[in-house]
Design an enzyme around this catalytic site. Structure first.
Site, short mmCIF file in Angstrom:
data_model
loop_
_atom_site.label_atom_id
_atom_site.label_comp_id
_atom_site.label_asym_id
_atom_site.label_seq_id
_atom_site.Cartn_x
_atom_site.Cartn_y
_atom_site.Cartn_z
N GLY A 116 0.84 -1.09 0.31
CA GLY A 116 0.30 0.11 -0.36
C GLY A 116 0.75 1.61 0.26
O GLY A 116 0.55 2.47 0.50
N LYS A 150 9.80 -3.87 -14.57
CA LYS A 150 10.60 -4.93 -14.24
C LYS A 150 11.42 -5.53 -15.33
O LYS A 150 10.57 -6.70 -15.25
CB LYS A 150 9.79 -5.44 -13.17
CG LYS A 150 9.15 -4.67 -11.93
CD LYS A 150 8.68 -4.61 -11.24
CE LYS A 150 7.77 -4.14 -10.10
NZ LYS A 150 8.12 -3.36 -9.88
C1 LIG Z 1 6.58 -4.61 -5.75
S1 LIG Z 1 4.59 -5.20 -4.91
C2 LIG Z 1 4.28 -4.00 -4.96
C3 LIG Z 1 4.68 -2.27 -3.93
C4 LIG Z 1 3.67 -0.89 -3.96
N1 LIG Z 1 3.69 -0.33 -4.89
C5 LIG Z 1 3.41 -0.61 -2.18
O1 LIG Z 1 4.70 0.74 -2.85
O2 LIG Z 1 3.83 -0.94 -1.85
C6 LIG Z 1 4.16 -5.92 -6.31
C7 LIG Z 1 2.98 -6.41 -5.90
O3 LIG Z 1 2.38 -6.75 -7.67
C8 LIG Z 1 0.71 -7.97 -6.88
N2 LIG Z 1 0.60 -8.19 -8.26
C9 LIG Z 1 1.17 -9.30 -8.91
N3 LIG Z 1 1.00 -9.00 -9.88
C10 LIG Z 1 -0.21 -8.73 -9.70
C11 LIG Z 1 -1.79 -9.10 -11.51
N4 LIG Z 1 -1.96 -9.95 -12.28
N5 LIG Z 1 -2.11 -7.88 -10.14
C12 LIG Z 1 -2.68 -6.98 -9.09
N6 LIG Z 1 -1.89 -7.46 -8.53
C13 LIG Z 1 -0.69 -8.08 -8.69
C14 LIG Z 1 1.12 -8.16 -5.67
O4 LIG Z 1 0.81 -9.01 -5.43
C15 LIG Z 1 2.65 -7.28 -5.11
O5 LIG Z 1 1.88 -7.31 -4.25
#
Ligand SMILES: C[S@@+](CC[C@H](N)C(=O)[O-])C[C@H]1O[C@@H](n2cnc3c(N)ncnc32)[C@H](O)[C@@H]1O
Length: 342
Positions: free
Chosen positions: A213, A298
């Site tokens: 979040g 990424k």
């Molecule tokens: C690097 S983290 C994000 C961190 C976030 N921006 C923050 O500031 O806290 C990546 C996130 O992408 C989510 N994710 C991966 N594939 C996804 C999808 N198809 N739909 C939604 N979320 C996805 C993962 O569950 C993970 O929580």
């Protein structure tokens, strides 16, 4: 045209990428020589630091963070800035008639000199004051850079607005706050300090890959009503924020079922760059005309430039690429700002 040298900075691991981009995309770039962990000198047939900054923005080139004109180099083990101050003074006067100068010292790599950064700053400030300049750390239109590397000190001067970043070597420093829920927050915070979005960006934001979040929190703090999409958990502090809604699902499911419209879509999903870019294009119907989007790509550390080229080709099906850069807080990824084509 006379040959020119510019000092550029980049992430330590990204030197080969910054070099390849310069040599491939800048017509009159002749050579790129690494001088420190995060620093290199680009030799051109005439392009100045200002020209390079313009190309970095327009092309865009992703791996150069900061650029300044090289004025002189000296060996810090044998001499100091006094040995080149005449040349520096003349170079400053070519850029400004104002006495106000920002002095930006930075260190690239492990250096072992018998003075510290504070001593070097005092000495340089004194030399510049003796020439009639008023020296500050920031806030002046022209910056003198002194980059200390293990073997050399590179002295540069440039207008701050033509340097890509107002921080020494582009090394922006952001401090942790007690409210911070993830380190990922720094990426979005840095972007907001680096790229100027229009003031009337709108109020409704969609955050793909939101958990835990951090980005949602930053968006909420900037006044956005934010829909946070992620199968994973949000930090309870973020869930408690007014105007934050958590949709516990994937981006793919959300974009197929939602009837909402947003002014800004952000995407920090852990996903391959091309798949993530495809999802951004598939989400265009959720974005208001002229709306903005922010996505991280990424890439990991292999085949980076081809992955970026493929992703850009996908994104350009519906977006203009307004900005793309590996920010200081990006690791093995780049941050891209998009605008929905009208
Ligand atoms: C690097 S983290 C994000 C961190 C976030 N921006 C923050 O500031 O806290 C990546 C996130 O992408 C989510 N994710 C991966 N594939 C996804 C999808 N198809 N739909 C939604 N979320 C996805 C993962 O569950 C993970 O929580």
């Amino acid at each position: 045209m006379a040959s020119r040298q510019s000092l550029i900075s980049m992430a330590e691991d990204s030197f080969p990428l910054a070099k390849e981009e310069m040599l491939r995309r800048v017509d009159d770039a002749v050579a790129v020589r690494r001088v420190g962990a995060e620093a290199a000198i680009v030799e051109t047939e005439g392009a100045t630091a200002k020209d390079l900054a313009e190309l970095v923005r327009r092309t865009p080139l992703l791996f150069t963070r900061h650029v300044t004109n090289v004025v002189a180099e000296f060996d810090p083990a044998a001499s100091d800035l006094a040995s080149v101050v005449d040349t520096l003074d003349a170079a400053i006067r070519e850029l400004t008639s104002e006495p106000l100068i920002a002095l930006q010292l930075w260190v690239s790599g492990k250096v072992h000199y018998d003075f510290n950064r504070h001593d070097a700053r005092q000495r340089a400030s004194q030399l510049l004051s003796d020439r009639g300049y008023r020296v500050s750390r920031a806030g002046s239109p022209v910056a003198v850079s002194v980059c200390f590397t293990p073997k050399t000190a590179v002295v540069g001067v440039n207008r701050v607005e033509d340097s890509l970043s107002s921080w020494p070597g582009g090394e922006i420093r952001l401090s942790r706050s007690p409210e911070q829920v993830s380190r990922a927050e720094f990426k979005l915070e840095e972007l907001f300090k680096t790229y100027e979005f229009p003031a009337d960006l709108g109020e409704d934001a969609l955050d793909y890959g939101a958990a835990p979040g951090g980005w949602t929190r930053i968006l909420a703090s900037r006044g956005f009503r934010t829909t946070a999409v992620d199968p994973g958990d949000l930090d309870p502090r973020v869930l408690r924020l007014p105007d934050v809604v958590h949709e516990r699902t994937t981006a793919g499911n959300f974009l197929r079922s939602s009837r909402d419209r947003f002014d800004l879509i952000v995407n920090d999903m852990k996903m391959s760059p091309t798949r993530s870019s495809r999802l951004m294009v598939d989400s265009l119907h959720l974005l208001e005309p002229g709306g903005f989007a922010i996505t991280t790509l990424k890439t990991g550390d292999r085949g980076v430039l081809p992955q970026i080229e493929q992703s850009f080709a996908v994104l350009r099906e519906g977006y203009d690429i307004e900005f793309a850069r590996q920010l200081r807080h990006n690791r093995n990824e780049v941050t891209v700002v998009l605008r929905k084509q009208r």
